[in-house]
Write an enzyme that holds these catalytic residues in place. Structure first.
Site, mmCIF file in Angstrom:
data_model
loop_
_atom_site.group_PDB
_atom_site.id
_atom_site.type_symbol
_atom_site.label_atom_id
_atom_site.label_comp_id
_atom_site.label_asym_id
_atom_site.label_seq_id
_atom_site.Cartn_x
_atom_site.Cartn_y
_atom_site.Cartn_z
ATOM 1 N N LYS A 181 6.654 23.455 -13.333
ATOM 2 C CA LYS A 181 5.873 22.233 -13.127
ATOM 3 C C LYS A 181 5.563 22.071 -11.630
ATOM 4 O O LYS A 181 4.439 21.756 -11.248
ATOM 5 C CB LYS A 181 6.644 21.014 -13.649
ATOM 6 C CG LYS A 181 6.030 19.675 -13.250
ATOM 7 C CD LYS A 181 5.127 19.063 -14.289
ATOM 8 C CE LYS A 181 4.344 17.886 -13.727
ATOM 9 N NZ LYS A 181 4.085 16.811 -14.653
ATOM 10 N N ARG A 224 -3.698 22.281 -13.394
ATOM 11 C CA ARG A 224 -2.773 21.327 -13.994
ATOM 12 C C ARG A 224 -3.087 21.086 -15.473
ATOM 13 O O ARG A 224 -2.248 20.634 -16.226
ATOM 14 C CB ARG A 224 -2.795 20.011 -13.193
ATOM 15 C CG ARG A 224 -1.511 19.215 -13.325
ATOM 16 C CD ARG A 224 -1.315 18.267 -12.159
ATOM 17 N NE ARG A 224 -0.320 17.263 -12.497
ATOM 18 C CZ ARG A 224 0.182 16.401 -11.646
ATOM 19 N NH1 ARG A 224 -0.195 16.407 -10.389
ATOM 20 N NH2 ARG A 224 1.070 15.520 -12.013
ATOM 21 N N HIS A 258 6.966 12.731 -29.949
ATOM 22 C CA HIS A 258 5.981 13.425 -29.111
ATOM 23 C C HIS A 258 6.270 14.935 -29.002
ATOM 24 O O HIS A 258 5.383 15.763 -29.210
ATOM 25 C CB HIS A 258 5.936 12.779 -27.727
ATOM 26 C CG HIS A 258 5.082 13.507 -26.734
ATOM 27 N ND1 HIS A 258 3.701 13.530 -26.832
ATOM 28 C CD2 HIS A 258 5.396 14.258 -25.655
ATOM 29 C CE1 HIS A 258 3.209 14.256 -25.842
ATOM 30 N NE2 HIS A 258 4.218 14.706 -25.113
ATOM 31 N N ASN A 271 -1.179 20.872 -20.305
ATOM 32 C CA ASN A 271 -1.599 20.251 -21.544
ATOM 33 C C ASN A 271 -1.476 21.207 -22.740
ATOM 34 O O ASN A 271 -1.882 20.871 -23.849
ATOM 35 C CB ASN A 271 -3.059 19.814 -21.378
ATOM 36 C CG ASN A 271 -3.323 18.461 -21.976
ATOM 37 O OD1 ASN A 271 -2.411 17.626 -22.019
ATOM 38 N ND2 ASN A 271 -4.520 18.243 -22.443
ATOM 39 N N LYS A 316 2.257 11.660 -10.642
ATOM 40 C CA LYS A 316 1.325 10.881 -11.451
ATOM 41 C C LYS A 316 2.078 9.636 -11.913
ATOM 42 O O LYS A 316 3.077 9.732 -12.615
ATOM 43 C CB LYS A 316 0.862 11.674 -12.681
ATOM 44 C CG LYS A 316 -0.264 12.623 -12.372
ATOM 45 C CD LYS A 316 -1.181 12.846 -13.564
ATOM 46 C CE LYS A 316 -0.551 13.593 -14.690
ATOM 47 N NZ LYS A 316 -1.447 13.780 -15.838
ATOM 48 N N HIS A 321 -1.720 15.181 -29.499
ATOM 49 C CA HIS A 321 -2.268 13.829 -29.328
ATOM 50 C C HIS A 321 -2.954 13.364 -30.611
ATOM 51 O O HIS A 321 -2.856 12.193 -30.982
ATOM 52 C CB HIS A 321 -3.251 13.785 -28.152
ATOM 53 C CG HIS A 321 -2.567 13.925 -26.821
ATOM 54 N ND1 HIS A 321 -3.207 14.438 -25.711
ATOM 55 C CD2 HIS A 321 -1.310 13.629 -26.433
ATOM 56 C CE1 HIS A 321 -2.347 14.446 -24.692
ATOM 57 N NE2 HIS A 321 -1.197 13.960 -25.110
ATOM 58 N N HIS A 374 -0.916 20.168 -26.339
ATOM 59 C CA HIS A 374 -1.030 18.710 -26.400
ATOM 60 C C HIS A 374 -2.284 18.195 -27.099
ATOM 61 O O HIS A 374 -2.335 17.031 -27.475
ATOM 62 C CB HIS A 374 -0.958 18.121 -24.986
ATOM 63 C CG HIS A 374 0.441 18.071 -24.445
ATOM 64 N ND1 HIS A 374 1.206 19.206 -24.274
ATOM 65 C CD2 HIS A 374 1.222 17.039 -24.054
ATOM 66 C CE1 HIS A 374 2.392 18.862 -23.793
ATOM 67 N NE2 HIS A 374 2.427 17.548 -23.650
ATOM 68 N N ARG A 412 0.821 -1.230 0.000
ATOM 69 C CA ARG A 412 0.000 0.000 0.000
ATOM 70 C C ARG A 412 0.852 1.276 0.000
ATOM 71 O O ARG A 412 0.437 2.316 0.521
ATOM 72 C CB ARG A 412 -0.954 0.034 1.195
ATOM 73 C CG ARG A 412 -1.939 -1.104 1.146
ATOM 74 C CD ARG A 412 -3.077 -0.933 2.111
ATOM 75 N NE ARG A 412 -3.957 -2.088 2.025
ATOM 76 C CZ ARG A 412 -3.719 -3.255 2.625
ATOM 77 N NH1 ARG A 412 -2.646 -3.408 3.376
ATOM 78 N NH2 ARG A 412 -4.551 -4.243 2.473
ATOM 79 N N GLU A 417 8.461 20.004 -24.671
ATOM 80 C CA GLU A 417 7.871 20.351 -23.371
ATOM 81 C C GLU A 417 8.471 21.654 -22.842
ATOM 82 O O GLU A 417 7.771 22.488 -22.267
ATOM 83 C CB GLU A 417 8.083 19.232 -22.349
ATOM 84 C CG GLU A 417 7.477 17.891 -22.723
ATOM 85 C CD GLU A 417 5.952 17.878 -22.854
ATOM 86 O OE1 GLU A 417 5.276 18.784 -22.316
ATOM 87 O OE2 GLU A 417 5.450 16.956 -23.519
ATOM 88 N N GLU A 463 -5.091 17.412 -10.368
ATOM 89 C CA GLU A 463 -5.482 17.759 -11.735
ATOM 90 C C GLU A 463 -6.965 18.082 -11.884
ATOM 91 O O GLU A 463 -7.692 17.449 -12.641
ATOM 92 C CB GLU A 463 -5.124 16.617 -12.677
ATOM 93 C CG GLU A 463 -5.007 17.082 -14.109
ATOM 94 C CD GLU A 463 -4.327 16.039 -14.975
ATOM 95 O OE1 GLU A 463 -5.030 15.318 -15.643
ATOM 96 O OE2 GLU A 463 -3.095 16.001 -14.971
#
Ligand SMILES: NC(=O)c1ccc[n+]([C@@H]2O[C@H](COP(=O)([O-])OP(=O)(O)OC[C@H]3O[C@@H](n4cnc5c(N)ncnc54)[C@H](O)[C@@H]3O)[C@@H](O)[C@H]2O)c1
Length: 359
Positions: free
Chosen positions: A214, A228, A262, A232, A140, A239, A235, A118, A182, A224
């Protein structure tokens, strides 16, 4: 060494940036995981081959586990293998996992750490530019399912992040481009600072500066729900371009989209977002040119690849997970970069056609 603090409750942590900071690993672990007796390094073959795992000292009983490469290996199967290895080696709740790699490794190893007993602590030694400015910071973690990317995961903040810029010496050019895309994004997320300033910094300063932005965004919106989303920026189109590229590759079509990395897609996405914001009267021509200058300054192309259809891209963008089934874009404006919902598809199509897409 530059230290960037990530102010998350209940336990803030540091991102150390600079050439050679990997050699701080032992001291860092002693400080953040004083009860640890064992460290399991999770890494990839290319990092072992580059020699980066041999000079990493934890001061503890130390084991190295090598996971596969690429999005296919970012899977539940890889996590399960890691968990079995953790049991076999006797990793306890007080011990520490060290992710040594790019975003793929920190996502997978961080997720395995999140669910083992856990939650055991992990430290990330970020080895790609993208990981140093983005993926390694913010907690994340997760893996892909066959049905889609990053569908399973957990928020699990690292105990510390080491962003050693020496490690970037062996990074393949394509991965450098990913990180630069980025970084170009961050140039527009720093309200009040001239966006081109970033271009004049040396590499350590650039990484630290982006990591700081960041960290700030994560601290203000760990789960998020709002801010946050600004990460993006660029992006949504990226994508869609990547989805076209993936499909082209799957069908053996050697198109310009099939070749896009990317970060290259993000760079084009930034220029598109600026042009869309201009079409919506949110920014002026000068601000659009600034986007092009920053993208070019990071040696990335501003041009949409040839052979794309505007309608196909729009359909893909409307389906984007983070767009919530609506044409939502993160766009620049007088208040800075923010999500803008329900944008008229006609304006989106016109902008894409102006950039060279077929209607
Ligand atoms: N968690 C987040 O917030 C977040 C954010 C952005 C991206 N991501 C994820 O990050 C992943 C992409 O990460 P990435 O761009 O860092 O790529 P990556 O981790 O897949 O690494 C790319 C390749 O470079 C190799 N490599 C890494 N460092 C190297 C070095 N120093 N020298 C030589 N080779 C090296 C790796 O072994 C791999 O083959 C994606 O899965 C994406 O979903 C996560």
């Amino acid at each position: 060494v530059r230290t960037v603090r990530v102010e998350v409750a209940p336990r803030p942590y540091d991102v150390l940036v600079g050439a050679g900071v990997r050699h701080e690993l032992m001291q860092v672990i002693a400080a953040v995981a004083p009860a640890a007796k064992m460290a399991i390094l999770v890494t990839q073959q290319s990092l072992v081959d580059a020699g980066w795992t041999t000079d990493l000292a934890t001061g503890l009983a130390q084991y190295v586990l090598v996971i596969g490469d690429g999005e296919d290996a970012k899977s539940m199967a890889t996590v399960e293998t890691l968990l079995h290895d953790f049991v076999r080696l006797g990793l306890s709740r007080h011990d520490v996992v060290v992710a040594v790699g790019g975003g793929m490794v920190s996502d997978v190893a961080g997720f395995a750490a999140a669910i083992f007993h856990r939650g055991v602590g992990y430290v990330t030694v970020a080895t790609t530019l993208l990981a140093q400015v983005d993926a390694a910071i913010g907690g994340k973690t997760g893996v892909n399912l066959e049905e889609g990317k990053n569908l399973v995961g957990a928020f699990h903040q690292p105990l510390a992040v080491l962003a050693d810029t020496d490690l970037l010496a062996t990074l393949p050019p394509r991965e450098v481009a990913c990180g630069r895309g980025e970084m170009a994004k961050y140039a527009f997320l720093d309200v009040g600072k001239p966006s081109v300033a970033l271009l004049s910094y040396d590499l350590d300063e650039q990484v630290a500066h982006c990591a700081e932005i960041k960290a700030r965004v994560v601290a203000n919106d760990e789960r998020e729900t709002g801010l946050r989303m600004t990460l993006n920026y660029g992006h949504t189109l990226a994508h869609a371009l990547e989805a076209v590229g993936l499909d082209d590759r799957a069908h053996g079509r050697d198109t310009p989209s099939a070749q896009l990395a990317h970060g290259e897609a993000v760079a084009i996405g930034l220029v598109f977002a600026a042009r869309l914001a201009r079409a919506l009267d949110r920014i002026d021509d000068e601000r659009v040119e600034l986007h092009e200058r920053v993208v070019q300054g990071f040696d990335l192309s501003t041009q949409l690849p040839s052979g794309l259809r505007a309608q196909e891209l729009i359909e893909l963008m409307a389906r984007d997970k983070k767009a919530h089934h609506d044409l939502t874009f993160v766009l620049d404006g007088v208040r800075g970069v923010e999500p803008v919902r329900s944008i008229d598809p006609v304006i989106v199509a016109t902008t894409l056609v102006e950039m060279g897409a077929d209607s």
